[in-house]
Design a protein around this motif. Structure first.
Motif, PDB file in Angstrom:
ATOM      1  N   UNK A 167       0.823  -1.210   0.000  1.00  0.00           N
ATOM      2  CA  UNK A 167       0.000   0.000   0.000  1.00  0.00           C
ATOM      3  C   UNK A 167       0.858   1.261   0.000  1.00  0.00           C
ATOM      4  N   UNK A 168       2.053   1.179   0.599  1.00  0.00           N
ATOM      5  CA  UNK A 168       2.928   2.346   0.619  1.00  0.00           C
ATOM      6  C   UNK A 168       3.406   2.694  -0.786  1.00  0.00           C
ATOM      7  N   UNK A 169       3.586   1.687  -1.641  1.00  0.00           N
ATOM      8  CA  UNK A 169       3.936   1.955  -3.037  1.00  0.00           C
ATOM      9  C   UNK A 169       2.821   2.736  -3.717  1.00  0.00           C
ATOM     10  N   UNK A 170       1.565   2.327  -3.468  1.00  0.00           N
ATOM     11  CA  UNK A 170       0.431   3.032  -4.061  1.00  0.00           C
ATOM     12  C   UNK A 170       0.299   4.437  -3.490  1.00  0.00           C
ATOM     13  N   UNK A 171       0.553   4.586  -2.189  1.00  0.00           N
ATOM     14  CA  UNK A 171       0.431   5.889  -1.543  1.00  0.00           C
ATOM     15  C   UNK A 171       1.470   6.871  -2.077  1.00  0.00           C
ATOM     16  N   UNK A 172       2.622   6.358  -2.508  1.00  0.00           N
ATOM     17  CA  UNK A 172       3.679   7.222  -3.033  1.00  0.00           C
ATOM     18  C   UNK A 172       3.250   7.938  -4.313  1.00  0.00           C
ATOM     19  N   UNK A 173       2.245   7.406  -4.998  1.00  0.00           N
ATOM     20  CA  UNK A 173       1.756   8.030  -6.230  1.00  0.00           C
ATOM     21  C   UNK A 173       0.785   9.170  -5.968  1.00  0.00           C
ATOM     22  N   UNK A 174       0.435   9.373  -4.698  1.00  0.00           N
ATOM     23  CA  UNK A 174      -0.537  10.397  -4.342  1.00  0.00           C
ATOM     24  C   UNK A 174      -1.858   9.778  -3.903  1.00  0.00           C
ATOM     25  N   UNK A 175      -2.657  10.550  -3.193  1.00  0.00           N
ATOM     26  CA  UNK A 175      -3.904  10.020  -2.643  1.00  0.00           C
ATOM     27  C   UNK A 175      -4.881   9.598  -3.728  1.00  0.00           C
ATOM     28  N   UNK A 176      -5.016  10.399  -4.772  1.00  0.00           N
ATOM     29  CA  UNK A 176      -5.977  10.070  -5.830  1.00  0.00           C
ATOM     30  C   UNK A 176      -5.579   8.786  -6.549  1.00  0.00           C
ATOM     31  N   UNK A 177      -4.295   8.686  -6.885  1.00  0.00           N
ATOM     32  CA  UNK A 177      -3.826   7.469  -7.557  1.00  0.00           C
ATOM     33  C   UNK A 177      -3.931   6.268  -6.626  1.00  0.00           C
ATOM     34  N   UNK A 178      -3.674   6.479  -5.330  1.00  0.00           N
ATOM     35  CA  UNK A 178      -3.788   5.397  -4.368  1.00  0.00           C
ATOM     36  C   UNK A 178      -5.208   4.861  -4.285  1.00  0.00           C
ATOM     37  N   UNK A 179      -6.183   5.774  -4.249  1.00  0.00           N
ATOM     38  CA  UNK A 179      -7.579   5.336  -4.215  1.00  0.00           C
ATOM     39  C   UNK A 179      -7.943   4.568  -5.479  1.00  0.00           C
ATOM     40  N   UNK A 180      -7.443   5.045  -6.621  1.00  0.00           N
ATOM     41  CA  UNK A 180      -7.734   4.365  -7.875  1.00  0.00           C
ATOM     42  C   UNK A 180      -7.166   2.948  -7.894  1.00  0.00           C
ATOM     43  N   UNK A 181      -6.074   2.724  -7.139  1.00  0.00           N
ATOM     44  CA  UNK A 181      -5.460   1.396  -7.066  1.00  0.00           C
ATOM     45  C   UNK A 181      -6.040   0.556  -5.928  1.00  0.00           C
ATOM     46  N   UNK A 182      -7.082   1.062  -5.274  1.00  0.00           N
ATOM     47  CA  UNK A 182      -7.746   0.281  -4.237  1.00  0.00           C
ATOM     48  C   UNK A 182      -7.192   0.482  -2.847  1.00  0.00           C
ATOM     49  N   UNK A 183      -6.387   1.514  -2.641  1.00  0.00           N
ATOM     50  CA  UNK A 183      -5.797   1.777  -1.329  1.00  0.00           C
ATOM     51  C   UNK A 183      -6.540   2.908  -0.647  1.00  0.00           C
ATOM     52  N   UNK A 184      -6.801   2.749   0.634  1.00  0.00           N
ATOM     53  CA  UNK A 184      -7.417   3.813   1.430  1.00  0.00           C
ATOM     54  C   UNK A 184      -6.283   4.644   2.042  1.00  0.00           C
ATOM     55  N   UNK A 185      -5.980   5.832   1.481  1.00  0.00           N
ATOM     56  CA  UNK A 185      -4.798   6.592   1.921  1.00  0.00           C
ATOM     57  C   UNK A 185      -4.793   6.925   3.407  1.00  0.00           C
ATOM     58  N   UNK A 186      -5.943   7.385   3.921  1.00  0.00           N
ATOM     59  CA  UNK A 186      -5.976   7.793   5.325  1.00  0.00           C
ATOM     60  C   UNK A 186      -5.755   6.601   6.253  1.00  0.00           C
ATOM     61  N   UNK A 187      -6.343   5.475   5.922  1.00  0.00           N
ATOM     62  CA  UNK A 187      -6.163   4.280   6.742  1.00  0.00           C
ATOM     63  C   UNK A 187      -4.721   3.789   6.673  1.00  0.00           C
ATOM     64  N   UNK A 188      -4.160   3.797   5.480  1.00  0.00           N
ATOM     65  CA  UNK A 188      -2.768   3.366   5.321  1.00  0.00           C
ATOM     66  C   UNK A 188      -1.826   4.280   6.082  1.00  0.00           C
TER      67      UNK A 188
END
Length: 331
Positions: free
Chosen positions: A212-233
């Motif tokens: 999830x940290x890899x997805x979060x590194x792309x930004x919150x919007x991109x993280x959500x698009x990849x199925x990651x909840x940024x705030x929870x992560x």
């Protein structure tokens, strides 16, 4: 993949070698053959007592503390998307020192177990305060910049409070002076058992969110698009960092620069993949910490330099080089 595997094998070998050297090197040098003998035969000789009662607890604590700081540093840099970030930005170190200083005004902190719990409590309170302020309130959403600014503010306030307690109570100042430097020299056999559950819990959480940290590194919007909840992560990462640093700091003091240096060394083998950076940081950090501890044992005979002093000497030039490096913040 081949480069990462090579890095993993190299770190495992280095950790094994440096652990053996940690048992042999010190104010009383012990030949490696004698170290091996007393490991197999605990016979009550002077060498056996030194190895089993002093150096084995010290080495095991160094491995555990180093692994915690390495993982926490990698998580903090991924969380903030800033390779100059350090776990201390969450106020964990300052909170631990402030709690120990405040407790010393009211209770005689004669046992390490008591100091550990106060330090751990202070670290947790400080990190919670930073996260709350960074969110702009309990219903807000945090971002890396807000968290770092909140951490810097809380750290400054707590550092001032710690200095004030030292002025009020000279005995507290004497205890803090040694503790805040960061050292493995006072390692006791029971300390590792005390913090091990916290270290394991923090490691499990930290490694579980590596993808999830890899997805979060792309930004919150991109993280959500990849199925990651940024705030929870982000919240899970902060919990892991707090538990890891709080436990490590409570027994060894605030050892600096380990969390800053290690992820950069690991990225030479792994690239930006957090699934590799996080576990390899757990292996690399104990190597650097134990090596610093060994250097400190022989650098100023008949005494020794604390490991925190040696890591600061190593880390300061690295930090300056990183600051001067073009584009480092954008990595």
């Amino acid at each position: 993949m081949r480069r990462r595997t090579l890095g993993l094998a190299l770190l495992l070998v280095l950790l094994a070698v440096i652990s053996v050297l940690s048992l042999a090197v010190g104010a009383k040098p012990i030949p490696l053959a004698d170290v091996w003998h007393v490991l197999l035969h605990r016979d009550g000789t002077d060498d056996s007592i030194v190895v089993w009662e002093r150096r084995i607890p010290r080495t095991l604590l160094g491995i555990a503390v180093g692994a915690a700081l390495g993982l926490a540093g990698a998580l903090m840099q991924a969380l903030s998307r800033n390779p100059l970030a350090d776990p201390g930005l969450l106020g964990v170190n300052a909170g631990a020192a402030a709690a120990v200083g405040a407790a010393g005004l009211f209770w005689p902190l004669t046992s390490t177990e008591t100091t550990v719990w106060f330090a751990f409590l202070g670290a947790g309170i400080a990190a919670t305060l930073v996260y709350t302020l960074g969110r702009g309130g309990m219903t807000g959403k945090a971002n890396p910049v807000q968290l770092i600014l909140a951490g810097m503010a809380v750290t400054a306030v707590l550092a001032s409070f710690t200095a004030a307690t030292s002025l009020i109570d000279t005995d507290s100042a004497d205890r803090l002076r040694f503790w805040v430097v960061g050292s493995l020299a006072v390692a006791q056999p029971g300390e590792l058992q005390l913090i091990l559950p916290f270290l394991l819990a923090g490691a499990v959480v930290g490694l579980a969110i590596s993808g999830r940290m890899d997805a979060l590194a792309l930004g919150d919007d991109a993280g959500r698009a990849l199925g990651t909840h940024p705030e929870r992560t982000r919240a899970l990462a902060i919990i892991a960092i707090t538990v890891l640093c709080g436990a490590a700091t409570s027994v060894a003091g605030p050892i600096t620069f380990i969390g800053l240096m290690v992820p950069h060394a690991v990225r030479l083998f792994t690239g930006p993949n957090q699934r590799w950076i996080l576990p390899l940081s757990m292996l690399c950090a104990p190597v650097i910490l134990l090596a610093s501890d060994i250097v400190g044992r022989v650098a100023a005979p008949p005494g020794e330099l604390e490991a925190g002093v040696v890591t600061a000497f190593l880390g300061a030039p690295v930090f300056i080089a990183l600051v001067r490096r073009r584009g480092v913040v954008a990595q």
